[in-house]
Write a protein that holds these residues in place. Structure first.
Motif, PDB file in Angstrom:
ATOM      1  N   GLY A  12      -5.388  83.174-106.665  1.00 35.36           N
ATOM      2  CA  GLY A  12      -5.153  83.798-105.377  1.00 35.36           C
ATOM      3  C   GLY A  12      -4.148  83.114-104.486  1.00 35.36           C
ATOM      4  O   GLY A  12      -4.096  83.372-103.279  1.00 35.36           O
ATOM      5  N   THR A  13      -3.319  82.227-105.052  1.00 37.61           N
ATOM      6  CA  THR A  13      -2.380  81.453-104.236  1.00 37.61           C
ATOM      7  C   THR A  13      -0.938  81.736-104.639  1.00 37.61           C
ATOM      8  O   THR A  13      -0.659  82.069-105.795  1.00 37.61           O
ATOM      9  CB  THR A  13      -2.637  79.940-104.380  1.00 37.61           C
ATOM     10  OG1 THR A  13      -2.303  79.530-105.709  1.00 37.61           O
ATOM     11  CG2 THR A  13      -4.091  79.613-104.096  1.00 37.61           C
ATOM     12  N   PRO A  14      -0.003  81.587-103.694  1.00 38.85           N
ATOM     13  CA  PRO A  14       1.412  81.663-104.055  1.00 38.85           C
ATOM     14  C   PRO A  14       1.829  80.398-104.789  1.00 38.85           C
ATOM     15  O   PRO A  14       1.137  79.378-104.689  1.00 38.85           O
ATOM     16  CB  PRO A  14       2.108  81.763-102.684  1.00 38.85           C
ATOM     17  CG  PRO A  14       1.162  81.142-101.714  1.00 38.85           C
ATOM     18  CD  PRO A  14      -0.218  81.361-102.271  1.00 38.85           C
ATOM     19  N   PRO A  15       2.931  80.425-105.531  1.00 35.84           N
ATOM     20  CA  PRO A  15       3.847  81.567-105.646  1.00 35.84           C
ATOM     21  C   PRO A  15       3.515  82.542-106.769  1.00 35.84           C
ATOM     22  O   PRO A  15       4.084  83.623-106.809  1.00 35.84           O
ATOM     23  CB  PRO A  15       5.182  80.880-105.923  1.00 35.84           C
ATOM     24  CG  PRO A  15       4.799  79.663-106.720  1.00 35.84           C
ATOM     25  CD  PRO A  15       3.493  79.193-106.140  1.00 35.84           C
ATOM     26  N   LEU A  16       2.603  82.191-107.685  1.00 38.81           N
ATOM     27  CA  LEU A  16       2.393  83.040-108.859  1.00 38.81           C
ATOM     28  C   LEU A  16       1.397  84.157-108.626  1.00 38.81           C
ATOM     29  O   LEU A  16       1.552  85.250-109.177  1.00 38.81           O
ATOM     30  CB  LEU A  16       1.929  82.183-110.048  1.00 38.81           C
ATOM     31  CG  LEU A  16       2.873  81.057-110.482  1.00 38.81           C
ATOM     32  CD1 LEU A  16       2.269  80.296-111.652  1.00 38.81           C
ATOM     33  CD2 LEU A  16       4.234  81.611-110.855  1.00 38.81           C
ATOM     34  N   PHE A  17       0.371  83.915-107.813  1.00 40.43           N
ATOM     35  CA  PHE A  17      -0.727  84.867-107.727  1.00 40.43           C
ATOM     36  C   PHE A  17      -0.961  85.401-106.326  1.00 40.43           C
ATOM     37  O   PHE A  17      -2.053  85.862-106.007  1.00 40.43           O
ATOM     38  CB  PHE A  17      -1.999  84.229-108.300  1.00 40.43           C
ATOM     39  CG  PHE A  17      -1.817  83.772-109.726  1.00 40.43           C
ATOM     40  CD1 PHE A  17      -1.640  84.692-110.748  1.00 40.43           C
ATOM     41  CD2 PHE A  17      -1.778  82.422-110.049  1.00 40.43           C
ATOM     42  CE1 PHE A  17      -1.438  84.286-112.063  1.00 40.43           C
ATOM     43  CE2 PHE A  17      -1.586  82.004-111.360  1.00 40.43           C
ATOM     44  CZ  PHE A  17      -1.415  82.939-112.370  1.00 40.43           C
ATOM     45  N   SER A  18       0.071  85.364-105.499  1.00 34.42           N
ATOM     46  CA  SER A  18       0.022  85.988-104.179  1.00 34.42           C
ATOM     47  C   SER A  18       1.415  85.990-103.566  1.00 34.42           C
ATOM     48  O   SER A  18       2.100  84.962-103.588  1.00 34.42           O
ATOM     49  CB  SER A  18      -0.948  85.244-103.252  1.00 34.42           C
ATOM     50  OG  SER A  18      -0.982  85.847-101.977  1.00 34.42           O
TER      51      SER A  18
END
Length: 510
Positions: free
Chosen positions: A320-326
């Motif tokens: 749920g975190t950037p850069p890959l999953f938000s």
């Protein structure tokens, strides 16, 4: 009860093997608990608004996009069936904040509405035309009554270059209130209006390079030239499998980005607009997933999973975190515009040359291993494009939409209007609600008539508008001014007689 739970558990695992063709790791995944399905703390990137998406939740409700902050809107689709409730979602949606996009995919957009007391929060969904029916061997979230079903083809418009990103906010407007965030456990109602504010980071990703080996670097390079290693590979990917929607995605294109996955397609875009799982296999792809979340799923350890983070992690790290999953990826991929498309390439062995993703269809659990794939690169060489680019793509989507509507008119499936058309506030003018005291009439969203005289009708001179699609709406009001009934009819105005009348078409306004 204990026996039933174990039988149910192992039956589910067997079904997963049959449907997905994926291997399952020897140890059973631990049970996901609600406290862990909360995004780790992170600093959100600075963003700017890119475009807006608006959907009206009723049959034939317009789906529009705006590239100028909501000043002007262009219709690119219609709602074929409205959402009427929320439904329990899937595990990864627990990492999405309330009232935001939990997943963006060529075959559906998922919005979190459920609260934070469960790892499986409630969702509402936006669904493209081909997924109004559940495909054979479908492994994803089934929308049911939580779906806003559309006539937009899978892998186009808001399910492609105008797709939102994970974390983008969705707002709702009712007949009584203006736009606001979705309330906790919001359940959709007919006639509600939705708006997604699509943003993009000021410093966008240029490319992501993933070394396909245990401990390999995952390096992100941004448009300003800065690079950083954001995580490492816990388990390399060995092959490809059958993932939903990949037959509408394109070789090397992003099929899905949600809070715990990037799915990359290895299959070409099908020309068969039919259910996946019908006839010959057309799906193919692999997934990039965080370690902890992967350990909680039935696909844990599968050869089609490229797992990132700490091996066998017992707590969320990058879920749920950037850069890959938000926040950074959408689904932009266009055969005629590769520069503004996300494209995944491969590198083999000890080479330094990036090669196009090979076309791989079906369940091939060792395909990448046999090819000697040593790294992947997901890149968008020319960025997301500026406003002229967005306006040109919007114009293309409008053109495609009008082509679909003209075809419906020719087939007698849309109302054709010529000259003077009498429009009644109710489809049966003899069945007017007793509480109605006033009627308003709207043409393409602008009020053009009102009356307090039954049977509440409006005379429309279609020669005052351009030939093409137009929407007439009536609203019946009670003595307090509250709307008690709305009626919408989409017409194709054809005063130039470009479309031959169809004998079976219903009478205008009927």
């Amino acid at each position: 009860m204990i026996y039933y739970r174990y039988v149910k558990f192992y039956l589910f695992r067997i079904v997963a093997l049959i449907f997905w063709g994926l291997s399952i790791c020897p140890q059973a995944p631990s049970v996901a608990g609600s406290p862990k399905e909360v995004p780790p703390t992170f600093t959100a990137p600075q963003t700017v608004e890119a475009w807006r998406i608006r959907l009206e939740n009723y049959v034939q409700g317009p789906i529009s996009i705006s590239t100028d902050g909501g000043v002007n809107w262009q219709v690119i689709g219609r709602v074929t069936a409205p959402a009427t409730r929320n439904l329990t979602g899937y595990l990864a949606a627990g990492y999405a904040p309330l009232s935001t996009v939990a997943a963006t995919a060529v075959h559906g957009i998922r919005i979190r509405v459920g609260d934070t007391t469960t790892a499986y929060p409630a969702l509402i969904n936006i669904v493209p035309a081909e997924f109004a029916q559940t495909p054979n061997y479908y492994g994803g979230h089934i929308s049911g009554a939580s779906g806003i079903y559309t006539d937009i083809p899978t892998g186009t418009a808001i399910f492609r270059e105008f797709a939102p990103s994970v974390g983008n906010v969705m707002l709702v407007k009712t007949l009584a209130e203006g736009y606001r965030p979705l309330p906790v456990n919001y359940s959709p109602a007919v006639n509600d209006s939705y708006m997604i504010i699509v943003t993009r980071p000021v410093n966008e990703i240029h490319d992501v390079v993933i070394e396909n080996k245990e401990g390999g670097d995952v390096t992100v390079t941004y448009e300003n030239g800065e690079s950083s290693v954001v995580t490492h590979v816990a388990k390399p990917v060995a092959g490809v499998g059958r993932f939903d929607g990949c037959s509408y995605t394109g070789v090397g294109a992003i099929n899905t980005n949600h809070t715990c996955v990037i799915t990359v397609s290895t299959a070409p875009v099908t020309k068969l607009r039919e259910l996946e799982g019908v006839g010959s296999e057309r799906r193919g792809g692999f997934q990039i997933v965080p370690s902890y979340h992967n350990s909680q799923t039935e696909e844990a350890g599968a050869p089609q999973m490229l797992v990132l983070g700490t091996p066998k992690s017992h707590t969320p790290e990058i879920e749920g975190t950037p850069p890959l999953f938000s926040g950074y990826f959408n689904l932009s991929w266009m055969a005629d515009d590769p520069g503004h498309s996300w494209i995944c390439s491969i590198r083999r062995g000890g080479g330094t040359t990036w090669e196009p993703m090979p076309e791989l269809i079906g369940n091939l659990p060792d395909a990448f291993a046999r090819l000697g794939v040593s790294a992947f690169r997901i890149a968008r060489e020319q960025g997301s494009g500026g406003k002229p680019w967005m306006m040109a793509r919007a114009a293309a989507d409008v053109y495609a939409y009008l082509g679909r509507r003209a075809a419906l008119a020719r087939a007698g499936k849309d109302e054709i209007a010529r000259g003077t058309t009498l429009f009644y506030a109710t489809s049966d003018q003899l069945q007017v609600p007793a509480a109605a005291v006033f009627a308003q009439f709207y043409l393409d969203g602008e009020m053009v008539g009102l009356t307090n005289s039954r049977p509440y009708q409006w005379t429309w001179n279609t020669t005052h508008v351009a030939d093409g699609e137009h929407t007439v709406e009536s609203r019946l009001l009670d003595e307090n001014g509250a709307v008690i009934l709305r009626r919408n009819v989409v017409y194709w105005v054809d005063n130039l007689n470009a479309i031959k009348p169809v004998a079976t078409a219903s009478a205008p306004g009927g």
